[in-house]
Design a protein around this motif. Structure first.
Motif, PDB file in Angstrom:
ATOM      1  N   UNK A 176       0.826  -1.209   0.000  1.00  0.00           N
ATOM      2  CA  UNK A 176       0.000   0.000   0.000  1.00  0.00           C
ATOM      3  C   UNK A 176       0.863   1.263   0.000  1.00  0.00           C
ATOM      4  N   UNK A 177       1.968   1.242   0.741  1.00  0.00           N
ATOM      5  CA  UNK A 177       2.853   2.405   0.792  1.00  0.00           C
ATOM      6  C   UNK A 177       3.512   2.648  -0.569  1.00  0.00           C
ATOM      7  N   UNK A 178       4.005   1.570  -1.187  1.00  0.00           N
ATOM      8  CA  UNK A 178       4.634   1.708  -2.507  1.00  0.00           C
ATOM      9  C   UNK A 178       3.616   2.193  -3.533  1.00  0.00           C
ATOM     10  N   UNK A 179       2.396   1.688  -3.427  1.00  0.00           N
ATOM     11  CA  UNK A 179       1.353   2.098  -4.366  1.00  0.00           C
ATOM     12  C   UNK A 179       1.077   3.599  -4.254  1.00  0.00           C
ATOM     13  N   UNK A 180       0.974   4.095  -3.031  1.00  0.00           N
ATOM     14  CA  UNK A 180       0.707   5.522  -2.826  1.00  0.00           C
ATOM     15  C   UNK A 180       1.855   6.370  -3.372  1.00  0.00           C
ATOM     16  N   UNK A 181       3.084   5.969  -3.053  1.00  0.00           N
ATOM     17  CA  UNK A 181       4.256   6.719  -3.526  1.00  0.00           C
ATOM     18  C   UNK A 181       4.315   6.705  -5.051  1.00  0.00           C
ATOM     19  N   UNK A 182       4.060   5.544  -5.660  1.00  0.00           N
ATOM     20  CA  UNK A 182       4.094   5.423  -7.114  1.00  0.00           C
ATOM     21  C   UNK A 182       3.014   6.274  -7.766  1.00  0.00           C
ATOM     22  N   UNK A 183       1.806   6.232  -7.189  1.00  0.00           N
ATOM     23  CA  UNK A 183       0.686   6.994  -7.751  1.00  0.00           C
ATOM     24  C   UNK A 183       0.961   8.494  -7.709  1.00  0.00           C
ATOM     25  N   UNK A 184       1.485   8.969  -6.573  1.00  0.00           N
ATOM     26  CA  UNK A 184       1.786  10.399  -6.433  1.00  0.00           C
ATOM     27  C   UNK A 184       2.904  10.806  -7.395  1.00  0.00           C
ATOM     28  N   UNK A 185       3.936   9.968  -7.514  1.00  0.00           N
ATOM     29  CA  UNK A 185       5.058  10.262  -8.402  1.00  0.00           C
ATOM     30  C   UNK A 185       4.612  10.323  -9.862  1.00  0.00           C
TER      31      UNK A 185
END
Length: 226
Positions: A176-185
């Motif tokens: 979930x953390x990687x997904x959020x970071x990837x989506x924002x990036x």
């Protein structure tokens, strides 16, 4: 203890570890073929489903082997042989598996209880937690289908099975953390609105596998390890 027995156990464990990485790599390869339209969505899902079922069978088979190996070690000496024949006191058994007290209190119940907690419970927790994760992803896809490509729910299920208990308690927040970071990036840098979950699953999966030694030393994981 027979040296051949020890060597067989070592070889089987090394084979298990190799199979773990091979299955993860195969999932990544299958995903690549799907992304580049070399296989159909139906074939991709079938591959993931087959891999998941195969891995569950392997987990159960491994637990059966280790239970048998432990029993074989116990009966090689008088103390162990005595323990292997003991029944477990109901008061002890009731702390974890109250419904199985009649079984545990019979002859051999002490070993059955030990093997259940030591070898089979982690497999059960892995399968149950992976099923819960699969249900969560499936429900999320129902309401946020733009977050998923074909087969990514099944991919999430397979990744969870490969990670296993207790690393799953770190794996899921990591996804979930990687997904959020990837989506924002992607939104800031590439100006793209939509991000699917496959990249997050693979990054979290290989992080869990490659950093397994570090993860298993984390307090929360050590508490949940059996």
């Amino acid at each position: 203890m027979n040296i051949d027995f020890v060597l067989t156990t070592i070889v089987l464990e090394q084979t298990y570890q190799a199979a773990l990485y091979a299955m993860a790599t195969a999932a990544l390869t299958a995903h690549g073929f799907f992304v580049y339209k070399k296989i159909s969505p139906q074939t991709y899902r079938r591959i993931l489903y087959t891999a998941s079922v195969t891995w569950m069978i392997l987990l159960v088979s491994r637990a059966v082997y280790y239970a048998w190996a432990q029993y074989s070690v116990w009966i090689e000496n008088p103390v162990g042989a005595h323990l292997a024949q003991l029944g477990l006191e109901p008061g002890v058994a009731s702390t974890v598996l109250a419904g199985w007290i009649p079984v545990f209190s019979q002859s051999g119940g002490y070993f059955l209880y030990y093997a259940s907690i030591r070898f089979f419970l982690p497999v059960l927790l892995t399968i149950a937690a992976s099923a819960a994760w699969y249900s969560f992803l499936k429900s999320l896809k129902t309401y946020r289908s733009r977050l998923f490509e074909e087969g990514e729910v099944e991919l999430g299920w397979l990744c969870a099975l490969l990670v296993g208990w207790p690393r799953l308690v770190v794996f899921i927040p990591t996804v979930l953390l990687i997904f959020i970071i990837t989506a924002v990036t992607r939104r800031i840098v590439l100006k793209k609105e939509f991000t699917t979950i496959a990249l997050s699953l693979f990054l979290a999966l290989f992080t869990m596998l490659l950093a397994s030694g570090i993860i298993m030393k984390m307090s929360v994981v050590r508490v949940l390890a059996l």
